[in-house]
Design a protein around this motif. Structure first.
Motif, short mmCIF file in Angstrom:
data_model
loop_
_atom_site.label_atom_id
_atom_site.label_comp_id
_atom_site.label_asym_id
_atom_site.label_seq_id
_atom_site.Cartn_x
_atom_site.Cartn_y
_atom_site.Cartn_z
N ASP A 63 24.44 -9.85 57.16
CA ASP A 63 23.69 -9.16 56.12
C ASP A 63 24.60 -8.33 55.23
N ARG A 64 25.52 -7.56 55.81
CA ARG A 64 26.50 -6.80 55.04
C ARG A 64 27.80 -6.77 55.82
N VAL A 65 28.90 -6.79 55.10
CA VAL A 65 30.23 -6.60 55.67
C VAL A 65 30.93 -5.57 54.79
N ILE A 66 31.47 -4.54 55.44
CA ILE A 66 32.23 -3.52 54.73
C ILE A 66 33.68 -3.68 55.16
N VAL A 67 34.54 -3.95 54.19
CA VAL A 67 35.97 -4.13 54.47
C VAL A 67 36.71 -2.91 53.95
N GLU A 68 37.34 -2.21 54.89
CA GLU A 68 38.11 -1.01 54.53
C GLU A 68 39.53 -1.18 55.05
N GLU A 69 40.40 -0.31 54.62
CA GLU A 69 41.81 -0.40 55.01
C GLU A 69 41.97 -0.34 56.53
N HIS A 70 41.20 0.53 57.19
CA HIS A 70 41.37 0.76 58.62
C HIS A 70 40.48 -0.13 59.50
N GLY A 71 39.61 -0.94 58.91
CA GLY A 71 38.77 -1.79 59.74
C GLY A 71 37.65 -2.44 58.96
N VAL A 72 36.86 -3.21 59.67
CA VAL A 72 35.76 -3.97 59.10
C VAL A 72 34.50 -3.61 59.87
N THR A 73 33.39 -3.48 59.16
CA THR A 73 32.10 -3.23 59.81
C THR A 73 31.11 -4.30 59.41
N ILE A 74 30.55 -4.96 60.43
CA ILE A 74 29.50 -5.95 60.24
C ILE A 74 28.17 -5.22 60.44
N ILE A 75 27.26 -5.38 59.49
CA ILE A 75 25.96 -4.71 59.60
C ILE A 75 24.84 -5.73 59.49
N GLU A 76 23.95 -5.68 60.46
CA GLU A 76 22.74 -6.50 60.44
C GLU A 76 21.57 -5.61 60.10
N PHE A 77 20.67 -6.10 59.23
CA PHE A 77 19.44 -5.38 58.91
C PHE A 77 18.37 -5.81 59.92
N LYS A 78 17.63 -4.85 60.44
CA LYS A 78 16.52 -5.14 61.34
C LYS A 78 15.30 -4.36 60.86
N GLY B 232 27.17 -2.72 63.37
CA GLY B 232 26.08 -1.77 63.26
C GLY B 232 24.78 -2.47 62.95
N ILE B 233 23.70 -1.75 63.19
CA ILE B 233 22.37 -2.23 62.82
C ILE B 233 21.76 -1.20 61.88
N LEU B 234 21.31 -1.69 60.73
CA LEU B 234 20.61 -0.83 59.79
C LEU B 234 19.11 -1.07 60.02
N TRP B 235 18.47 -0.06 60.59
CA TRP B 235 17.03 -0.13 60.87
C TRP B 235 16.31 0.26 59.59
N THR B 236 15.69 -0.70 58.93
CA THR B 236 15.12 -0.45 57.61
C THR B 236 13.88 0.43 57.67
N ALA B 237 13.18 0.47 58.79
CA ALA B 237 11.93 1.23 58.87
C ALA B 237 12.15 2.73 58.75
#
Length: 180
Positions: free
Chosen positions: A95-110, A149-154
């Motif tokens: 759903d989202r990927v954040i690419v930063e100098e120090h690491g990467v974060t994968i985020i799923e929306f739920k 991470g999980i982004l809880w949309t509710a």
């Protein structure tokens, strides 16, 4: 408060709206959200609810980095991983990927209506999904740490999953390979 059926159409609509308004100008968000929701959902209350939910997520200042510079949406994942002693194909969409100098974060929306507040209450199948995605994209990012991470949309709220939970799930699913 009218009960709204939160099915896969609703989930898909919230996702689609967030993707379309991710990098657009804030003054366009409401119109885009309303249009997409009405196109996807026949029930007016459900359409308004989906649009409102997506807009709350996008307008939340604490979540702005999820959609900011260095973030990407609907990123396809296609890869082969070593899993349980054999090569396994992984195909999915992040759903989202954040690419930063120090690491990467994968985020799923739920869009779960009941949001777990303790990490230990996060459904195991969500952790399995993230663990597989994490393993599949690891080779693409030159050894950078991959967070999930999980982004809880509710609510809306972002839960960063402790790496320990992802390692535990990997050990359960793939006892053949040690988790680094």
């Amino acid at each position: 408060h009218q009960h709204v059926a939160f099915d896969r159409w609703y989930l898909g609509t919230v996702h689609r709206i967030l993707e379309k308004i991710a990098s657009g100008a804030p003054e366009t968000w409401s119109a885009i959200a309303s249009t997409l929701a009405r196109e996807a959902i026949d029930d007016d209350a459900a359409a308004q609810s989906a649009a409102g939910e997506a807009l709350r997520v996008r307008r939340d200042a604490q979540l702005s980095h999820v959609f900011g510079a260095g973030s990407y949406g609907e990123v396809p994942v296609l890869g082969t991983i070593e899993w349980q002693g054999t090569r396994t194909e992984v195909a999915g969409r992040l759903d989202r990927v954040i690419v930063e100098e120090h690491g990467v974060t994968i985020i799923e929306f739920k869009t779960d209506r009941v949001v777990p507040h303790a990490d230990s209450d996060i459904p195991r199948h969500y952790l399995r999904q993230l663990a597989l995605y994490r393993r599949a994209v690891a080779a693409l990012f030159d050894g950078k740490p991959i967070n999930c991470g999980i982004l809880w949309t509710a609510e809306p709220r972002l839960t960063l999953i402790p790496v320990k939970y992802l390692h535990d799930v990997e050990r359960e699913l793939d006892p053949v390979h040690p988790v680094s």
